[in-house]
Each structure stands twice: as structure tokens, then as C-alpha cells.
Design an enzyme around this catalytic site. Structure first.
Site, PDB file in Angstrom:
ATOM      1  N   THR A 219       0.638   4.666   7.080  1.00 29.92           N
ATOM      2  CA  THR A 219       0.232   4.990   5.706  1.00 29.92           C
ATOM      3  C   THR A 219      -1.111   4.356   5.366  1.00 29.92           C
ATOM      4  OG1 THR A 219       1.513   3.088   4.922  1.00 29.92           O
ATOM      5  CG2 THR A 219       2.573   5.261   4.761  1.00 29.92           C
ATOM      6  N   ASN A 221      -2.930   2.472   2.666  1.00 27.06           N
ATOM      7  CA  ASN A 221      -2.572   1.681   1.485  1.00 27.06           C
ATOM      8  C   ASN A 221      -3.793   1.570   0.575  1.00 27.06           C
ATOM      9  OD1 ASN A 221      -0.539   1.204   3.437  1.00 27.06           O
ATOM     10  ND2 ASN A 221       0.012  -0.714   2.432  1.00 27.06           N
ATOM     11  N   GLU A 274       0.986   3.934  -1.193  1.00 25.18           N
ATOM     12  CA  GLU A 274       0.748   4.238   0.224  1.00 25.18           C
ATOM     13  C   GLU A 274       0.873   5.730   0.466  1.00 25.18           C
ATOM     14  OE1 GLU A 274       3.391   2.119   2.728  1.00 25.18           O
ATOM     15  OE2 GLU A 274       3.315   0.292   1.539  1.00 25.18           O
TER      16      GLU A 274
HETATM   17  C1  FMN Z   1       7.091   9.256   1.986  1.00 23.68           C
HETATM   18  C2  FMN Z   1       7.447   7.787   1.922  1.00 23.68           C
HETATM   19  C3  FMN Z   1       8.632   7.389   1.322  1.00 23.68           C
HETATM   20  C4  FMN Z   1       8.991   6.058   1.260  1.00 23.68           C
HETATM   21  N1  FMN Z   1      10.169   5.675   0.647  1.00 23.68           N
HETATM   22  C5  FMN Z   1      10.540   4.379   0.642  1.00 23.68           C
HETATM   23  C6  FMN Z   1      11.785   3.976   0.044  1.00 23.68           C
HETATM   24  O1  FMN Z   1      12.511   4.769  -0.553  1.00 23.68           O
HETATM   25  N2  FMN Z   1      12.126   2.675   0.126  1.00 23.68           N
HETATM   26  C7  FMN Z   1      11.347   1.738   0.715  1.00 23.68           C
HETATM   27  O2  FMN Z   1      11.730   0.577   0.758  1.00 23.68           O
HETATM   28  N3  FMN Z   1      10.134   2.081   1.228  1.00 23.68           N
HETATM   29  C8  FMN Z   1       9.729   3.375   1.218  1.00 23.68           C
HETATM   30  N4  FMN Z   1       8.525   3.735   1.758  1.00 23.68           N
HETATM   31  C9  FMN Z   1       7.574   2.683   2.120  1.00 23.68           C
HETATM   32  C10 FMN Z   1       7.719   2.153   3.490  1.00 23.68           C
HETATM   33  O3  FMN Z   1       8.625   1.102   3.402  1.00 23.68           O
HETATM   34  C11 FMN Z   1       6.335   1.622   3.875  1.00 23.68           C
HETATM   35  O4  FMN Z   1       5.475   2.691   4.058  1.00 23.68           O
HETATM   36  C12 FMN Z   1       6.426   0.799   5.104  1.00 23.68           C
HETATM   37  O5  FMN Z   1       7.049  -0.396   4.786  1.00 23.68           O
HETATM   38  C13 FMN Z   1       5.056   0.516   5.728  1.00 23.68           C
HETATM   39  O6  FMN Z   1       4.327  -0.415   5.014  1.00 23.68           O
HETATM   40  P1  FMN Z   1       2.834  -0.779   5.455  1.00 23.68           P
HETATM   41  O7  FMN Z   1       1.967   0.435   5.247  1.00 23.68           O
HETATM   42  O8  FMN Z   1       2.459  -1.871   4.489  1.00 23.68           O
HETATM   43  O9  FMN Z   1       2.869  -1.187   6.860  1.00 23.68           O
HETATM   44  C14 FMN Z   1       8.146   5.062   1.817  1.00 23.68           C
HETATM   45  C15 FMN Z   1       6.929   5.464   2.410  1.00 23.68           C
HETATM   46  C16 FMN Z   1       6.573   6.791   2.466  1.00 23.68           C
HETATM   47  C17 FMN Z   1       5.268   7.195   3.097  1.00 23.68           C
END
Ligand code: FMN
Ligand code: ATP
Length: 328
Positions: A219, A221, A274
Site C-alpha cells: 500500500t 501510505n 493507505e
Molecule cells: C483494501 C484494504 C482493506 C483493509 N482492511 C483492514 C481491516 O479491516 N482491518 C485492519 O486491521 N487493517 C485493514 N487494512 C490495513 C492493513 O492492515 C494494512 O494495509 C497493513 O497492515 C499494511 O500496513 P503498512 O502499509 O503500514 O505496511 C486494509 C488495507 C487495505 C488496502
């Protein structure tokens, strides 16, 4: 379009003009109609149309700590009003000193002595001067005294499409209403009042680094400017546009599934925005990104396992494709 900060940049030999005044944060459908009217009056008179806005938001100066969420950056506001035909985008730094200028002084010193206004075009709820004591009635009287005309436009309202589909409710478009929609995650209603999708801007920064490696969903950020109107926590379908450093033209809009929240599955504490950009493998670090929010898909949830989160994210991506009309 010329851009001035303060009135010291007024060119020598400045003639008369038509002025429209306000924060214009949303550049929403009400603002758009008002600005189009100001531009039309300016064209009829053969003079420039000046849009006067303020920075920071006057609320912050009057009551420190009360800065409302910001719907547009000044840069974006300028781009939007330029498209409507405005000739001069004039930002008045809103200071305590300016907040204390009485209504009559504001009209005389700024509108008459500096800008040489021939006509002032504002909405019927327009207020100005110390404690917002000046209203249209006073502005009209001052116009008669100092020699400018006043057009006070009826506030624009209309039915708003809402994401819960109980549409048809008529609202008076205002930045306050749009902020409330965004705060509630109703980006569909916000778009209905804005006349375009709500956009947030930011620079891509490093996240926890688990998205790509652990989840298979890298993602971008976003670090956003202070006061950005970020939609309620949840997952959204959005259009992602990035601008490479130094490039003046943005790239093409790409579909994205966007997460807003603190990543509760990983017991996160920081609220992040993100974007998982579909169908690309690219490095966006350091780039300027625009996210146009189209629809909220669901709330942010805490999942019992990474597998459960990944399964849901796959469903989010499929739903994003459906909402945005893009196929694999
Ligand atoms: C489409 C999408 C849906 C997500 N839904 C959730 C969610 O419901 N719960 C959650 O804890 N994180 C959710 N995330 C976040 C992820 O936890 C997060 O992208 C991941 O921890 C990576 O973090 P980083 O980019 O800081 O490495 C979602 C991310 C995306 C892209
Ligand atoms: N719905 C509307 N229709 C026409 N003109 C409007 C409308 N809303 C505001 N205006 C006018 O647009 C100018 C800028 O207003 P301003 O940005 O303060 O409005 P706003 O969107 O109602 O913001 P807020 O909700 O924060 O008060 C003012 O002249 C105001 O009278």
C-alpha cells in the site's frame, strides 16, 4: 489567472473589478454558481473578476484550535476557481488584526481603496468585518455610499444522493454540510454536493512495511496536510493519481482500494490512509498523490487472523472493481 497573497501585489494602474468573497473551501455547487455569476458580471463590465479568500481559515484565528477540516488545499482551490474563469485568486492572510477590522473599514479600505470594486457578488448569508457584524443590508448601504454595486445571490440547494439510498433530500450546499458527510464516511453525498468526488492529497511515506511482504497487498501510505478532511475510518473505492517529482502533469487515474484507520488487526494506534493500487507494481515513495473517494465499502474491522484479513481484502478489491467499473 493571477495569484496574489495579500494586497501588496496589486499591479500599478489597477482599474475596477468585480469581487466575490469567502473561504470557498469546498468550491461546492453553491460556490460554483456564485463564482460563475461573478465572472459573468465581470465579463459584462469588461473588468477582471477577483476571488478573495482567506488563509488560515478565519475560525482558527477567532477561536484558536477550532480550525475546521479542510476540503481543498489552497492550490486545489485555485485550480478549481481558475476553471470557472476567475482572473485573480487573492489570498488574504487572516490575522488577528484583520479579524478586528470593522465591517465598514473592511469595505472602505479593502474593497474600495485597494481593489476599486465596481461590484461585489456574494451569497445572501455573507457576513464580514469584526464579529461578522456586516451583512448584505450593510454592504448594500456601504455600496451606495462608496460607489459599488452589490449582488446577493440566493443560496443554492438541491437534492443530494446519499449512500444509504434514501436520496432526494434537498440541502443547502455548504462546506459545513460536506465536512459532516465526509466525517460520517458518506463520500457519495459529499460528491453530490461538491459536484465532483472528494479529493485528499498527500505524499507517499513509508508504512510498517508489512502490506506487501506479509499480506500480498503493498500500500501507498499517505502523509496529508494538517486539517485534511479525511473520511471516516473504513475501506473505500477510490481513484489514485500520482505526480512524479518535478512533473507538472499528473499521470492517469488508477483504481485503488483504500483503507482509513488504525489497522486494528495489528493493534495499530496511528490512523493511516493507505491505498492499494490495483494492477500496478510501482514504487510511489515520495510522490504527490491525489485520492478521489468514490464509495465507502465497509467499516474497518479487527480480524482474528491475517488469513481472514487477506480474504476480506480480496473481496474489497473485487468490490472496488465493480464500483469503479474496471475489469481484471
Ligand atoms: C483494501 C484494504 C482493506 C483493509 N482492511 C483492514 C481491516 O479491516 N482491518 C485492519 O486491521 N487493517 C485493514 N487494512 C490495513 C492493513 O492492515 C494494512 O494495509 C497493513 O497492515 C499494511 O500496513 P503498512 O502499509 O503500514 O505496511 C486494509 C488495507 C487495505 C488496502
Ligand atoms: N449554497 C450556496 N449558494 C450560493 N452561495 C453560497 C452558498 N454557500 C455559500 N455561499 C457564498 O459563497 C461565498 C463563500 O462562502 P463560504 O465559503 O463562507 O461558504 P460555506 O460553503 O457556506 O462555508 P461554511 O459552511 O464553512 O460556512 C459567500 O459569499 C457565501 O455567501
Amino acid at each position: 489567472m493571477q495569484r496574489w497573497r495579500g494586497l501588496d501585489q496589486l499591479p500599478g494602474g489597477w482599474g475596477r473589478c468585480v469581487v466575490t468573497i469567502g473561504v470557498f473551501d469546498g468550491v461546492h455547487r453553491g460556490h460554483q454558481k456564485l463564482i460563475a455569476h461573478a465572472v459573468q458580471q465581470a465579463r459584462k463590465r469588461g473588468v477582471p473578476c477577483v476571488l478573495m479568500t482567506f488563509d488560515p481559515h478565519p475560525a482558527e484565528v477567532v477561536r484558536p484550535g477550532s480550525h475546521p477540516a479542510q476540503l481543498t488545499t489552497l492550490q486545489r482551490r485555485a485550480e478549481l476557481v481558475e476553471q470557472l474563469g476567475v482572473d485573480v485568486f487573492c489570498v488574504l492572510p487572516f490575522t488577528r488584526e484583520l479579524s478586528r477590522v470593522p465591517a465598514e473599514g473592511f469595505a472602505h479600505e479593502i474593497l474600495v481603496e485597494k481593489l476599486h470594486a465596481a461590484e461585489v457578488v456574494v451569497g445572501e448569508n455573507f457576513t464580514f468585518g469584526h464579529k461578522a457584524a456586516g451583512n448584505i443590508e450593510l454592504l448594500t448601504k456601504l455600496g451606495e455610499r462608496f460607489g459599488f454595486e452589490v449582488a446577493s445571490d440566493a443560496l443554492v440547494s438541491g437534492p443530494v444522493e446519499r449512500s444509504d439510498e434514501t436520496d432526494g433530500t434537498s440541502v443547502t450546499f455548504s462546506s459545513t454540510y460536506i465536512r459532516a458527510c465526509i466525517d460520517a464516511g458518506d463520500v457519495v453525498a459529499a460528491a453530490s454536493a461538491l459536484g465532483r468526488h472528494h479529493r485528499i492529497e498527500g505524499i507517499v511515506v513509508r508504512g510498517a512495511g508489512r502490506g506487501g511482504k506479509e499480506l500480498g497487498f503493498p500500500t501507498a501510505n499517505l502523509s496529508t496536510p494538517d486539517y485534511t478532511a479525511i473520511p471516516a475510518d473504513g475501506v473505500y473505492a477510490a481513484w489514485f493519481t500520482h505526480r512524479r517529482r518535478g512533473a507538472d502533469q499528473p499521470g492517469p487515474a488508477m483504481p485503488a482500494a483504500v483503507s482509513v484507520g488504525s489497522n486494528p488487526t495489528f493493534s495499530g494506534t496511528e490512523r493511516t490512509v493507505e491505498a492499494f493500487v490495483l494492477d500496478v507494481d510501482a514504487d510511489f515513495y515520495g510522490e504527490h498523490v491525489d485520492l478521489d473517494f468514490v464509495q465507502r465499502l465497509r467499516a474497518m474491522e479487527r480480524y482474528e487472523s491475517v488469513e481472514a484479513l487477506v480474504e476480506q481484502m480480496n473481496a474489497d478489491v473485487a468490490e472496488t472493481r465493480r464500483v469503479l467499473g474496471v475489469h481484471e
